[in-house]
Design a protein around this motif. Structure first.
Motif, PDB file in Angstrom:
ATOM      1  N   GLU A 207     -15.198  -6.627  19.944  1.00 35.96           N
ATOM      2  CA  GLU A 207     -15.234  -6.954  18.511  1.00 35.96           C
ATOM      3  C   GLU A 207     -16.185  -6.209  17.575  1.00 35.96           C
ATOM      4  N   GLU A 208     -17.400  -6.197  18.093  1.00 34.79           N
ATOM      5  CA  GLU A 208     -18.632  -5.855  17.136  1.00 34.79           C
ATOM      6  C   GLU A 208     -18.415  -4.051  17.229  1.00 34.79           C
ATOM      7  N   VAL A 209     -17.835  -3.476  17.885  1.00 33.45           N
ATOM      8  CA  VAL A 209     -17.672  -2.097  17.567  1.00 33.45           C
ATOM      9  C   VAL A 209     -16.188  -1.566  17.510  1.00 33.45           C
ATOM     10  N   GLY A 210     -15.359  -2.375  16.761  1.00 35.13           N
ATOM     11  CA  GLY A 210     -13.959  -2.113  16.290  1.00 35.13           C
ATOM     12  C   GLY A 210     -12.997  -2.864  16.566  1.00 35.13           C
ATOM     13  N   LEU A 211     -13.134  -4.265  16.770  1.00 28.78           N
ATOM     14  CA  LEU A 211     -11.977  -5.307  16.990  1.00 28.78           C
ATOM     15  C   LEU A 211     -11.142  -4.988  18.110  1.00 28.78           C
ATOM     16  N   LYS A 212     -11.513  -4.247  19.113  1.00 23.60           N
ATOM     17  CA  LYS A 212     -10.823  -3.424  19.880  1.00 23.60           C
ATOM     18  C   LYS A 212     -10.056  -4.396  21.043  1.00 23.60           C
ATOM     19  N   GLY A 213     -10.428  -5.454  21.638  1.00 23.32           N
ATOM     20  CA  GLY A 213      -9.771  -6.397  22.382  1.00 23.32           C
ATOM     21  C   GLY A 213      -8.923  -6.888  21.842  1.00 23.32           C
ATOM     22  N   ALA A 214      -9.141  -7.619  20.501  1.00 24.10           N
ATOM     23  CA  ALA A 214      -8.278  -8.288  19.842  1.00 24.10           C
ATOM     24  C   ALA A 214      -7.002  -7.292  19.635  1.00 24.10           C
ATOM     25  N   ARG A 215      -7.192  -6.295  19.432  1.00 24.60           N
ATOM     26  CA  ARG A 215      -5.880  -5.394  19.122  1.00 24.60           C
ATOM     27  C   ARG A 215      -5.234  -5.265  20.231  1.00 24.60           C
ATOM     28  N   THR A 216      -5.654  -5.180  21.509  1.00 29.67           N
ATOM     29  CA  THR A 216      -4.959  -4.677  22.719  1.00 29.67           C
ATOM     30  C   THR A 216      -4.469  -6.057  23.345  1.00 29.67           C
ATOM     31  N   SER A 217      -5.040  -7.405  23.124  1.00 29.81           N
ATOM     32  CA  SER A 217      -4.600  -8.495  23.820  1.00 29.81           C
ATOM     33  C   SER A 217      -3.409  -9.128  22.808  1.00 29.81           C
ATOM     34  N   ALA A 218      -3.536  -8.933  21.520  1.00 30.11           N
ATOM     35  CA  ALA A 218      -2.450  -9.373  20.590  1.00 30.11           C
ATOM     36  C   ALA A 218      -1.360  -8.644  20.728  1.00 30.11           C
ATOM     37  N   PHE A 219      -1.199  -7.230  21.201  1.00 34.32           N
ATOM     38  CA  PHE A 219       0.018  -6.572  21.296  1.00 34.32           C
ATOM     39  C   PHE A 219       0.680  -7.064  22.491  1.00 34.32           C
ATOM     40  N   GLY A 220      -0.223  -7.291  23.690  1.00 31.22           N
ATOM     41  CA  GLY A 220       0.357  -7.694  24.743  1.00 31.22           C
ATOM     42  C   GLY A 220       0.950  -9.084  24.743  1.00 31.22           C
ATOM     43  N   LEU A 221       0.550 -10.021  24.031  1.00 36.40           N
ATOM     44  CA  LEU A 221       0.721 -11.404  23.999  1.00 36.40           C
ATOM     45  C   LEU A 221       1.707 -11.700  22.912  1.00 36.40           C
ATOM     46  N   ASN A 222       1.778 -10.881  21.622  1.00 36.15           N
ATOM     47  CA  ASN A 222       2.633 -11.170  20.794  1.00 36.15           C
ATOM     48  C   ASN A 222       2.914 -12.395  20.181  1.00 36.15           C
ATOM     49  N   PRO A 223       2.024 -13.099  19.687  1.00 35.17           N
ATOM     50  CA  PRO A 223       2.185 -14.757  19.451  1.00 35.17           C
ATOM     51  C   PRO A 223       2.834 -14.786  18.155  1.00 35.17           C
ATOM     52  N   ASP A 224       3.367 -16.079  17.983  1.00 37.51           N
ATOM     53  CA  ASP A 224       3.822 -16.497  16.446  1.00 37.51           C
ATOM     54  C   ASP A 224       2.906 -16.645  15.560  1.00 37.51           C
ATOM     55  N   VAL A 225       1.603 -17.058  15.826  1.00 35.33           N
ATOM     56  CA  VAL A 225       0.673 -17.090  14.737  1.00 35.33           C
ATOM     57  C   VAL A 225      -0.722 -17.035  15.500  1.00 35.33           C
ATOM     58  N   ALA A 226      -1.859 -16.571  14.893  1.00 36.73           N
ATOM     59  CA  ALA A 226      -3.129 -16.661  15.331  1.00 36.73           C
ATOM     60  C   ALA A 226      -4.151 -16.997  14.646  1.00 36.73           C
ATOM     61  N   ILE A 227      -5.338 -17.517  15.205  1.00 38.57           N
ATOM     62  CA  ILE A 227      -6.738 -17.770  14.490  1.00 38.57           C
ATOM     63  C   ILE A 227      -7.611 -17.215  15.249  1.00 38.57           C
ATOM     64  N   ALA A 228      -8.523 -16.420  14.465  1.00 33.74           N
ATOM     65  CA  ALA A 228      -9.954 -15.974  14.995  1.00 33.74           C
ATOM     66  C   ALA A 228     -10.803 -17.033  14.935  1.00 33.74           C
ATOM     67  N   VAL A 229     -11.679 -17.091  15.908  1.00 36.84           N
ATOM     68  CA  VAL A 229     -12.769 -18.088  15.698  1.00 36.84           C
ATOM     69  C   VAL A 229     -14.144 -17.512  15.897  1.00 36.84           C
ATOM     70  N   ASP A 230     -14.998 -17.505  14.571  1.00 38.29           N
ATOM     71  CA  ASP A 230     -16.042 -16.774  14.551  1.00 38.29           C
ATOM     72  C   ASP A 230     -17.063 -17.219  13.561  1.00 38.29           C
ATOM     73  N   VAL A 231     -18.152 -16.476  13.277  1.00 35.85           N
ATOM     74  CA  VAL A 231     -19.095 -16.955  12.365  1.00 35.85           C
ATOM     75  C   VAL A 231     -19.055 -16.217  11.142  1.00 35.85           C
ATOM     76  N   THR A 232     -19.690 -16.798   9.987  1.00 36.87           N
ATOM     77  CA  THR A 232     -19.548 -16.203   8.637  1.00 36.87           C
ATOM     78  C   THR A 232     -20.958 -16.493   7.836  1.00 36.87           C
ATOM     79  N   PHE A 233     -21.250 -15.587   7.107  1.00 37.79           N
ATOM     80  CA  PHE A 233     -22.584 -15.825   6.364  1.00 37.79           C
ATOM     81  C   PHE A 233     -22.547 -16.679   5.207  1.00 37.79           C
ATOM     82  N   PRO A 234     -23.201 -17.811   4.987  1.00 38.74           N
ATOM     83  CA  PRO A 234     -23.234 -18.528   3.689  1.00 38.74           C
ATOM     84  C   PRO A 234     -24.104 -17.779   2.696  1.00 38.74           C
ATOM     85  N   GLY A 235     -24.172 -18.577   1.527  1.00 41.78           N
ATOM     86  CA  GLY A 235     -24.932 -18.009   0.522  1.00 41.78           C
ATOM     87  C   GLY A 235     -26.065 -19.097  -0.327  1.00 41.78           C
TER      88      GLY A 235
END
Length: 350
Positions: A207-235
């Motif tokens: 993921e850190e070098v171009g979201l690569k695994g997400a792109r290929t796995s989503a193509f193979g699975l072709n789900p109806d809906v998706a949620i990425a689970v990650d971190v984000t920065f607060p202010g």
């Protein structure tokens, strides 16, 4: 496993982009009791499937952390490196690292030209990563290579999980071992109920070098809906304002509406509605995020095939992309609970 202990185990493991196997093994061992099957695809993504009737949902947490890689070894045995993923150069200087040699893990330190011999104008400038090197104590190049170090050897930060005050914890690689921990915990909760959906819990690579695994796995699975689970920065700390991020630690899970000012993800409105209403119905604290910087696996997933409705659930995390990331265990719990509860009522929305 208790969520905090799971986070500690995952965060202390090493796995830079493209070298996620250590993390994948932990994730597979921990999630296997809660799913029907696990497999690894050609890209290296871990896909854990819980079968059911109804819609298909992909839950994606990237397993990789940012790191370094040996570019060349000089005649004196010092290692010169490139950055794998998005480092801020100054966070690297004077850090201790783990060099993952073919014979053993080696301790190294990142050094540079000492300030005592710098010209005045150079002392007032930040040191660039290209001017740093790693000292593993080698006598010369041949000695370093005998230790199992070569061009392409992976390097990660030497930092262990530690507890701060008021339920805060710190370690390297909360981005995104926090997401992996939340996903495993959510699948444990889901396994205890009947869910009218097929769930793909995916540990993605690179993921850190171009979201690569997400792109290929989503193509193979072709789900109806998706949620990425990650971190984000607060202010919520010095040096950043609410104009940069209105999020705060301790205020709960973060549901993404837009990230990277829309250049990354503009979340599907029904997905956002689903997550918001689920949080409200279950008294789970949450925050909405309209971000100006940073993307997640959802950016790649939602553009796959004809488009996959997507959003992201994130835990607010200070000092992302450094060896000293900080998050709140209460927020981590809120995220895991929101993932689980959302999946349990997915058939009402999709």
């Amino acid at each position: 496993m208790e969520l905090e202990k799971l986070l500690e185990k995952l965060s202390n493991a090493h796995g830079i982009s493209g070298y996620e196997n250590n993390v994948k093994q932990i994730m597979e061992d921990e999630i296997r009791p809660y799913v029907d099957e696990t497999r690894t695809d050609k890209m290296g993504n871990l896909i854990a499937t819980k079968k059911g009737d109804g819609p298909t949902v992909m839950l994606a947490a990237h397993m990789d952390e940012i790191g370094l890689m040996v570019q060349y070894i000089d005649d004196k045995g010092f290692l010169h490196f490139v950055m794998i993923g998005g480092w801020f150069d100054q966070t690297l200087h004077s850090q201790r690292v783990i060099v993952h040699g073919s014979n053993a893990q080696l301790t190294g330190v990142i050094g540079s030209k000492p300030p005592h011999v710098m010209k005045e104008e150079d002392r007032n400038k930040p040191v660039k990563a290209e001017d740093m090197f790693i000292d593993i104590g080698a006598k010369d190049k041949e000695d370093a290579m005998k230790m199992g170090v070569d061009v392409g050897t992976a390097i990660s930060m030497d930092r262990d999980f530690a507890t701060l005050a008021n339920g805060l914890v710190t370690c390297k690689a909360f981005d995104n071992r926090a997401g992996v921990a939340m996903l495993i915990d959510a699948m444990k909760q889901i396994s205890e109920t009947k869910v009218n959906a097929t769930i793909y819990a995916v540990g993605t690579v690179q993921e850190e070098v171009g979201l690569k695994g997400a792109r290929t796995s989503a193509f193979g699975l072709n789900p109806d809906v998706a949620i990425a689970v990650d971190v984000t920065f607060p202010g919520d700390h010095p040096g950043i304002s609410k104009n940069d991020s209105a999020l705060e630690m301790g205020k709960g899970a973060v549901i993404t509406v837009v990230d990277a000012s829309g250049r990354g993800l503009i979340a599907d409105k029904n997905v956002v509605k689903w997550l918001k209403e689920t949080a409200e119905e279950n008294d789970i604290p949450y925050q909405l995020n309209v971000g100006c910087g940073g993307t997640t696996d959802a950016t790649a997933i939602h553009l796959t095939r004809e488009g996959i409705p997507s959003s992201t659930i994130s835990v607010p995390t200070r000092y992302i992309h450094s060896p000293v990331e900080v998050l709140s265990l209460e927020d981590l719990r809120s995220c895991a609970d929101l993932i689980a509860k959302a999946v349990q009522n997915i058939d009402k929305y999709f």
